[in-house]
Design a protein around this motif. Structure first.
Motif, short mmCIF file in Angstrom:
data_model
loop_
_atom_site.label_atom_id
_atom_site.label_comp_id
_atom_site.label_asym_id
_atom_site.label_seq_id
_atom_site.Cartn_x
_atom_site.Cartn_y
_atom_site.Cartn_z
N VAL A 98 -57.32 8.02 -1.17
CA VAL A 98 -56.60 7.59 0.03
C VAL A 98 -55.10 7.46 -0.23
O VAL A 98 -54.68 6.84 -1.21
CB VAL A 98 -57.18 6.25 0.55
N GLY A 99 -54.32 8.03 0.67
CA GLY A 99 -52.87 7.95 0.58
C GLY A 99 -52.25 9.06 -0.21
O GLY A 99 -51.04 9.28 -0.13
N TYR A 100 -53.06 9.80 -0.98
CA TYR A 100 -52.53 10.85 -1.84
C TYR A 100 -52.93 12.24 -1.37
O TYR A 100 -52.45 13.24 -1.90
CB TYR A 100 -52.99 10.62 -3.28
N THR A 101 -53.85 12.32 -0.40
CA THR A 101 -54.20 13.60 0.20
C THR A 101 -53.92 13.51 1.69
O THR A 101 -53.65 12.44 2.24
CB THR A 101 -55.70 13.94 0.00
N ALA A 102 -54.01 14.66 2.36
CA ALA A 102 -53.67 14.71 3.78
C ALA A 102 -54.78 14.17 4.67
O ALA A 102 -54.54 13.87 5.84
CB ALA A 102 -53.34 16.15 4.17
N ARG A 103 -56.01 14.05 4.15
CA ARG A 103 -57.11 13.79 5.07
C ARG A 103 -58.15 12.78 4.58
O ARG A 103 -59.16 12.60 5.25
CB ARG A 103 -57.80 15.11 5.40
N ASN A 117 -53.01 13.84 8.31
CA ASN A 117 -53.62 12.87 9.24
C ASN A 117 -52.76 11.62 9.42
O ASN A 117 -52.80 10.98 10.47
CB ASN A 117 -54.99 12.43 8.72
N TYR A 118 -51.98 11.28 8.40
CA TYR A 118 -51.18 10.05 8.49
C TYR A 118 -49.98 10.19 9.42
O TYR A 118 -49.26 9.22 9.66
CB TYR A 118 -50.73 9.61 7.09
N ASP A 119 -49.77 11.40 9.94
CA ASP A 119 -48.68 11.61 10.87
C ASP A 119 -49.14 11.59 12.33
O ASP A 119 -48.35 11.84 13.23
CB ASP A 119 -48.00 12.96 10.57
N LEU A 168 -41.12 6.80 5.16
CA LEU A 168 -42.39 6.67 5.86
C LEU A 168 -43.48 7.56 5.30
O LEU A 168 -44.65 7.44 5.69
CB LEU A 168 -42.20 6.96 7.36
N THR A 169 -43.13 8.48 4.41
CA THR A 169 -44.15 9.31 3.77
C THR A 169 -44.60 8.75 2.42
O THR A 169 -45.40 9.36 1.73
CB THR A 169 -43.65 10.75 3.58
N ASN A 170 -44.07 7.58 2.07
CA ASN A 170 -44.45 6.95 0.80
C ASN A 170 -45.96 6.73 0.76
O ASN A 170 -46.56 6.22 1.70
CB ASN A 170 -43.71 5.61 0.67
#
Length: 863
Positions: free
Chosen positions: A79-84, A243-245, A265-267
């Protein structure tokens, strides 16, 4: 499209196709020990797919909240290190229970994506199981999709099973192509692990029943289970690759940025925090609270992981709970239970954040104890893992402390313990169609026990062990299943009934009654004659035990209502046990209950008992029950039609148990104890009826015994006891003053025994009659007077040696108190530890103490 619009469009589409919209079940699976959390949309329909329950619809659709943060399905570390990857996500699903199959499922999926959402066909890629020619023909020949955007995959990716045995079948997956600018190849290709092609929808065709030897037998009613991640689909619809966007995360990430001061914000830490507030909040909404085991352990780990990421961004104050209002804004419309529980979620998270501040102190205590008992210079992997697992103590912090003491940490052992924990989690998450120990019987038993204590029933099946037999004879333990029974099968916390099954000279003693699916299992032994399948027996419940259980069960309802009225509506039932002898009630509450509050609760329950309110039961649909104000209990699974137990306006609950006819039949209610059993979970044990009278008589006898012991009558005994306690405290205070004076005078005498070694004053001595606090006080006083100084003081009590060592801070680079105290302790059969300027140890060989103290000067010379 916003995420909310996608949710609505999906449900609306399938409702138009004849599906029933079903609200998300909790993230804690009801009555399912095989799963830590609900990890897919099909979980709430598991028993329907297995044929263990029926519903009044054969098509369903849902948006299910899911968690994958423990057990077989665990995405936490990614979590947090991949896009999905997420710990919490929403699964869009449509289901067929023996209704439509592959053709319709494929048609619905393609129509929704290409017509409802207007996704270009040339952006979609389809896969099927390599042996599923039927699905392949539907896609290529009937749907006419582009064959160049189609691939056949093996069982690893495209064959689903519920477990080693049971329902299984091929899958067909739909991928979205994010374009050539993103690395990766199509599914089935050598570089399929890239992020260009992202799976968005999985269509599972439950087609076979797999036996233990691997044989696949076609199911009589093949079914469909599909799942599509809302976050992934929202990323597609909002033209985002990550996904976080998407809209669900943007506001949360922005708020986390404000709270931590991190502007980027991408941290990845901001993304971890944004993900974790979702899973933590919904766990708490659904009854999970932080603890050191099971689901509570997973919740605690996620909370502390989020807080550590806040620390990484420089935020050392409580902040995580402040994200809850933003989450409610984003998801409250879809999940009204989140709005209702907002205050409780914030409170639970804040309390855990505050407790985490105590983690270092608590962890250090454990670490100091371990160091004191070390037989080598290595802190064990078991200890390091315990600190990490139980206290959230990071491994690198344990390693830092070890380095200060000249020690190391067994990191290999730590990893071994971690892997063992993962294996335990995997074992706990074994999703099997047939739980171990269950008998193979799928019939139904009609329950008559709401109105009868005895009835005739025909034997449907007999089991000896797990084997189905035609008969059982005298002396055999067995399980008997009748077509109808007055025996209550254990559920909802109420214990199963005991009693007898008889016919002429044949008899069976029932020790317990359990439920499996719709069958009631009478567990016991044949006490005379023989029982045979098809035989009619007279079933007689132990009436006295049943009446006692009913009193205790009804009392739990009144207790639950009283707790919510006096402590607050955050109180939720976490479990209960109702037996003839007593009742036990577990509930969510954040602190111990005072004696005054307990008395108030007990009085309120007894007040409602004395009102003699009729206890009314009524069956109605679940929505009508909720409208009436009925409370559903944590961990229970309810069908579309539920049983409402109404005790006036004071208590209205959903319950399938047996109860008294009016509250007055409960008799007196007496609380025996109130304790904490987990973080945020309290337990009350109580008795009613004869049990309550027995407790009252016992308390009365205790009061008489105390009165006699203190030579007072009952009316004056409280004042007499308070007087004696006050006198004892004065005596204890006087003793401490005398000990302090003794130590002080000894300390003054000891000052003359100091040896000067260069510029350093060295003292090693015994203090007669001193406890550890006196030793420390004396050491502090002497160290200040003798600066710079090296001091070891000791005392012997009950054949145990206590040692304290102190070194002036100005010389701790050369002389360390921890090393010194260990040098002395090792000679008296002990070990210790502490800071460079202050350390403590113990020993069990006082005979060597004088010799050990004499060695202090040699130790100083050796440095």
């Amino acid at each position: 499209m916003t995420s909310a619009e996608i949710r609505k469009a999906f449900l609306d589409f399938f409702v138009k196709q004849g599906h029933t919209a079903v609200h998300s079940s909790p993230v804690v699976p009801a009555n399912d020990p095989t799963l830590l959390f609900t990890n897919a949309g099909m979980v709430q329909f598991k028993e329907t797919f297995l044929g263990q329950e029926t519903r009044d619809y054969t098509r369903a659709t849902s948006v299910q909240r899911c968690i994958r943060a423990g057990g077989k399905h665990n995405d936490l570390e990614n979590v947090g290190y991949t896009a999905r990857h997420h710990t919490f996500f929403e699964m869009l699903g449509n289901f067929s229970f023996g209704d439509y199959f592959k053709r319709e499922a494929i048609q619905y999926a393609w129509k929704f994506l290409t017509e409802e959402l207007n996704l270009p066909e040339d952006k979609l890629w389809v896969t099927v199981f390599e042996e599923d020619k039927e699905a392949e023909d539907i896609w290529l020949k009937e749907m006419g999709i582009d064959a160049t955007r189609f691939s056949r995959c093996g069982a690893k990716d495209n064959f689903w099973s519920m477990g080693d045995t049971g329902p299984c079948g091929p899958c067909s997956e739909i991928f979205y192509d994010h374009g050539e600018s993103v690395a990766g190849g199509p599914p089935g290709s050598p570089d399929e692990d890239g992020d260009r092609y992202i799976e968005i929808w999985n269509l599972v065709f439950m087609q076979f029943d797999r036996s233990a030897d691997g044989t696949l037998t076609p199911l009589p009613k093949p079914s469909v289970d599909t799942g599509m991640g809302l976050e992934r689909l929202a990323a597609v619809m909002q033209k985002e690759h990550n996904n976080y966007d998407i809209d669900l995360f943007k506001a949360i990430v922005q708020k986390a940025s404000e709270l931590t001061g991190e502007k980027n914000l991408t941290n990845s830490s901001l993304r971890v925090i944004a993900d974790h507030i979702r899973s933590c909040s919904f766990m708490i909404v659904d009854g999970v609270l932080p603890s050191n085991e099971g689901r509570g352990y997973v919740l605690r780990r996620i909370i502390r992981r989020a807080i550590r990421h806040g620390y990484k961004l420089g935020q050392t104050q409580a902040f995580f709970h402040k994200l809850v209002p933003v989450l409610v804004e984003q998801m409250g419309d879809a999940y009204p239970e989140l709005v209702k529980e907002q205050a409780n979620v914030e409170r639970a998270l804040k309390l855990e954040e505050e407790r985490f501040a105590e983690t270092l102190e608590n962890g250090m205590k454990i670490l100091e104890e371990d160091i004191a008992s070390l037989q080598s210079d290595v802190i064990s992997g078991t200890t390091a893992f315990k600190l990490y697992d139980t206290y959230g103590f990071p491994l690198d912090l344990t390693a830092d402390v070890a380095r200060e003491r000249g020690l190391t940490v067994d990191e290999v052992g730590f990893e071994r313990e971690m892997e063992a924990q993962r294996e335990r989690a995997r074992s706990a998450s074994n999703f099997s169609a047939q739980s171990k120990g269950k008998i193979d019987f799928n019939g139904q038993t009609k329950f008559l026990g709401y109105h009868k204590d005895d009835a005739d029933g025909v034997i449907q099946a007999i089991f000896v062990g797990e084997a189905s037999v035609d008969s059982a004879v005298e002396g055999q333990d067995a399980i008997v299943i009748l077509d109808q029974t007055p025996f209550y099968g254990e559920s909802g916390g109420q214990a199963g009934d005991s009693g007898s099954l008889t016919e002429g000279m044949n008899s069976f003693h029932v020790d317990d009654c359990q439920k499996q699916g719709g069958a009631f299992l009478h567990i016991g032994r044949v006490t005379a004659g023989q029982l045979k399948v098809g035989q009619t027996l007279h079933a007689q419940v132990d009436v006295a035990a049943r009446r006692a259980s009913e009193k205790n069960h009804s009392a739990t309802h009144l207790l639950h209502a009283a707790l919510r009225q006096i402590l607050g509506t955050h109180v939720q039932q976490k479990g209960s046990l109702v037996q003839p002898e007593r009742l036990r009630f577990d509930f969510a509450h954040f602190e111990p209950i005072s004696a005054e509050k307990l008395l108030e609760i007990e009085k309120l329950v007894n007040h409602n008992i004395m009102l003699n309110t009729p206890v009314c039961t009524e069956e109605m649909n679940i929505e009508a029950a909720k409208s009436k104000g009925a409370m559903a209990l944590f961990g229970e699974k309810y069908g579309d039609v539920v049983r409402v137990v109404d005790m006036g306006t004071f208590s209205i609950e959903l319950c399938g148990g047996t109860h008294v006819n009016s509250t007055g039949q409960i008799g007196p209610f007496r609380i025996l104890s109130e304790t904490g059993i987990a973080s945020g979970v309290r337990r009350i044990e109580a008795v009613t009826g004869e049990g309550a009278w027995d407790a009252i008589y016992k308390n009365e006898q205790t009061l008489l015994n105390i009165s006699a012991a203190v030579k007072s009558d009952k009316q004056q005994v409280e004042n007499k006891v308070l007087q004696l306690v006050a006198e004892q405290r004065e005596q204890e205070k006087l003793i401490k003053q005398l000990q302090s004076k003794l130590a002080s005078s000894q300390g003054s005498d000891l000052a003359s025994s100091v040896v000067k070694m260069g510029d350093v004053s060295v003292l090693a001595a015994k203090l007669e009659g001193a406890d550890v606090n006196t030793l420390r006080e004396t050491l502090d006083s002497l160290r200040d007077k003798l600066e710079p100084a090296i001091i070891v003081l000791s005392a012997v009590m009950d054949d145990k040696v206590t040692l304290v060592a102190g070194v002036s801070k100005s010389i701790t680079k050369t002389y360390k108190a921890g090393e010194l105290v260990n040098h002395v302790a090792s000679q008296v059969g002990g070990k210790g530890g502490g800071r460079p300027d202050m350390a403590q140890a113990g020993g069990n060989d006082p005979s060597k103490l004088d010799e050990a103290l004499a060695s202090v000067q040699a130790w100083v010379e050796s440095k």
